[in-house]
Design a protein around this motif. Structure first.
Motif, short mmCIF file in Angstrom:
data_model
loop_
_atom_site.label_atom_id
_atom_site.label_comp_id
_atom_site.label_asym_id
_atom_site.label_seq_id
_atom_site.Cartn_x
_atom_site.Cartn_y
_atom_site.Cartn_z
N PHE A 1 0.82 -1.22 0.00
CA PHE A 1 0.00 0.00 0.00
C PHE A 1 0.85 1.26 0.00
CE2 PHE A 1 0.81 -0.98 4.45
CZ PHE A 1 1.13 0.25 4.98
N LEU A 2 2.13 1.14 0.28
CA LEU A 2 2.98 2.32 0.33
C LEU A 2 3.18 2.90 -1.07
CD1 LEU A 2 5.77 1.23 2.84
CD2 LEU A 2 3.88 2.79 3.25
N PRO A 3 3.13 4.22 -1.20
CA PRO A 3 3.37 4.84 -2.51
C PRO A 3 4.82 4.73 -2.93
CG PRO A 3 3.12 6.52 -0.81
CD PRO A 3 2.79 5.21 -0.16
N HIS A 4 5.06 4.93 -4.21
CA HIS A 4 6.41 4.74 -4.76
C HIS A 4 7.41 5.72 -4.15
CE1 HIS A 4 4.89 1.84 -7.57
NE2 HIS A 4 4.06 2.71 -8.13
N GLU A 5 6.95 6.93 -3.83
CA GLU A 5 7.89 7.91 -3.32
C GLU A 5 8.45 7.52 -1.95
OE1 GLU A 5 3.69 9.68 -2.70
OE2 GLU A 5 4.79 8.48 -4.18
N ILE A 6 7.69 6.77 -1.16
CA ILE A 6 8.19 6.32 0.14
C ILE A 6 9.21 5.19 -0.05
CG2 ILE A 6 7.55 5.13 2.28
CD1 ILE A 6 5.11 6.85 2.45
N PHE A 7 8.90 4.26 -0.96
CA PHE A 7 9.87 3.21 -1.26
C PHE A 7 11.16 3.82 -1.81
CE2 PHE A 7 6.27 0.06 -1.58
CZ PHE A 7 6.75 -0.77 -0.60
N ALA A 8 11.03 4.81 -2.69
CA ALA A 8 12.21 5.47 -3.26
C ALA A 8 13.02 6.16 -2.17
CB ALA A 8 11.78 6.47 -4.33
N ALA A 9 12.33 6.81 -1.23
CA ALA A 9 13.03 7.50 -0.15
C ALA A 9 13.81 6.51 0.72
CB ALA A 9 12.04 8.29 0.70
N GLN A 10 13.22 5.36 1.00
CA GLN A 10 13.91 4.37 1.82
C GLN A 10 15.22 3.93 1.17
OE1 GLN A 10 11.01 1.26 2.27
NE2 GLN A 10 9.91 2.29 3.92
N GLY A 11 15.17 3.61 -0.12
CA GLY A 11 16.36 3.12 -0.80
C GLY A 11 17.38 4.21 -1.09
N LEU A 12 16.91 5.35 -1.60
CA LEU A 12 17.85 6.40 -2.00
C LEU A 12 18.55 7.05 -0.82
CD1 LEU A 12 15.87 8.09 -4.92
CD2 LEU A 12 17.93 6.70 -5.09
N LEU A 13 17.86 7.19 0.30
CA LEU A 13 18.51 7.79 1.46
C LEU A 13 19.57 6.86 2.05
CD1 LEU A 13 15.58 9.64 3.25
CD2 LEU A 13 17.54 10.63 2.08
N LEU A 14 19.34 5.57 1.98
CA LEU A 14 20.38 4.63 2.40
C LEU A 14 21.59 4.72 1.48
CD1 LEU A 14 18.26 1.47 3.32
CD2 LEU A 14 19.53 2.93 4.90
N VAL A 15 21.34 4.84 0.17
CA VAL A 15 22.44 5.00 -0.78
C VAL A 15 23.17 6.32 -0.52
CG1 VAL A 15 23.01 5.29 -3.22
CG2 VAL A 15 21.36 3.56 -2.53
N ALA A 16 22.40 7.39 -0.26
CA ALA A 16 23.01 8.70 0.00
C ALA A 16 23.89 8.66 1.24
CB ALA A 16 21.91 9.75 0.16
N MET A 17 23.43 7.98 2.27
CA MET A 17 24.22 7.89 3.49
C MET A 17 25.53 7.16 3.23
SD MET A 17 23.10 6.39 7.23
CE MET A 17 23.07 4.69 6.63
N PHE A 18 25.48 6.09 2.44
CA PHE A 18 26.69 5.33 2.12
C PHE A 18 27.62 6.13 1.21
CE2 PHE A 18 28.87 2.06 -0.51
CZ PHE A 18 29.61 1.47 0.50
N MET A 19 27.06 6.80 0.19
CA MET A 19 27.88 7.59 -0.72
C MET A 19 28.52 8.78 0.01
SD MET A 19 27.89 6.25 -3.80
CE MET A 19 28.00 4.67 -2.95
#
Length: 209
Positions: free
Chosen positions: A79-97
């Motif tokens: 039920f979660l919208p795509h923008e929330i899924f995107a935020a979960q993944g991209l922010l983890l990538v941003a933290m690592f980068m």
């Protein structure tokens, strides 16, 4: 040393930007929902984050006391919208980068300020750190702007009944995580630009007669 002042500033800005990126991940107030049914959501306000949704309720609590109820999202929640899924993944990538960018900048600054002879590694590591900062900034920018767009258009989320959340709010506004994320983007992009501006000074020998 005199040629690396911008890169030292880049390290400081990148550090603060990386911290703010990490902080925005943990803040639950990405979206602030105003609801009209206060039977369970007593305050009429719910906070929707990228990892969970929370609200204050006086139900089953002694008079004069309140309790915060939170429902954590799961990876298989459809039920979660795509923008929330995107935020979960991209922010983890941003933290690592961002962490890689800090490591590269620290290595280059160490060579500069400690006078280590590996001068050929200084410029490449500043450049690599700059690219990591910029990539991290873009990874934060995408979910922040995407979620802000959903907020301004008052888009709904079809929460399951167990969440006690309406599918649509009366109104919604940006929570604290959005401005924190915007500041993180600005700092990370600036630190990336400053890192890319480094040029190792070339010395020339002048022969005089």
């Amino acid at each position: 040393v005199s040629a690396s002042h911008l890169q030292l500033a880049a390290f400081a800005l990148g550090t603060v930007g990386w911290i703010l990126c990490t902080v925005s991940m943990g803040i639950v107030e990405w979206r602030v929902w105003h609801v009209d049914n206060t039977t369970i959501i007593s305050s009429g306000i719910a906070w929707v984050g990228i990892w969970k949704v929370c609200f204050i309720s006086y139900l089953h609590v002694s008079p004069g006391y309140r309790e915060q109820f939170c429902h954590t999202f799961n990876a298989y929640d459809s039920f979660l919208p795509h923008e929330i899924f995107a935020a979960q993944g991209l922010l983890l990538v941003a933290m690592f980068m961002g962490l890689l960018g800090l490591a590269a900048t620290v290595f280059a600054l160490r060579n500069v300020y400690m006078g280590i002879t590996h001068k050929t590694l200084i410029t490449p590591f500043f450049l690599v750190g700059g690219f990591f900062y910029i990539f991290a900034g873009l990874c934060v920018l995408i979910p922040v702007s995407w979620n802000f767009y959903s907020i301004t258009h008052n888009q709904s989320i079809a929460f399951p009944p167990s969440y006690y959340m309406p599918s649509s709010p009366v109104a919604q506004e940006a929570g604290a995580a959005i401005p924190v994320g915007i500041v993180a983007v600005i700092l990370l992009l600036l630190s990336g630009i400053f890192s890319l501006l480094y040029r190792f000074p070339v010395t020339t020998n002048i022969i005089t007669k």
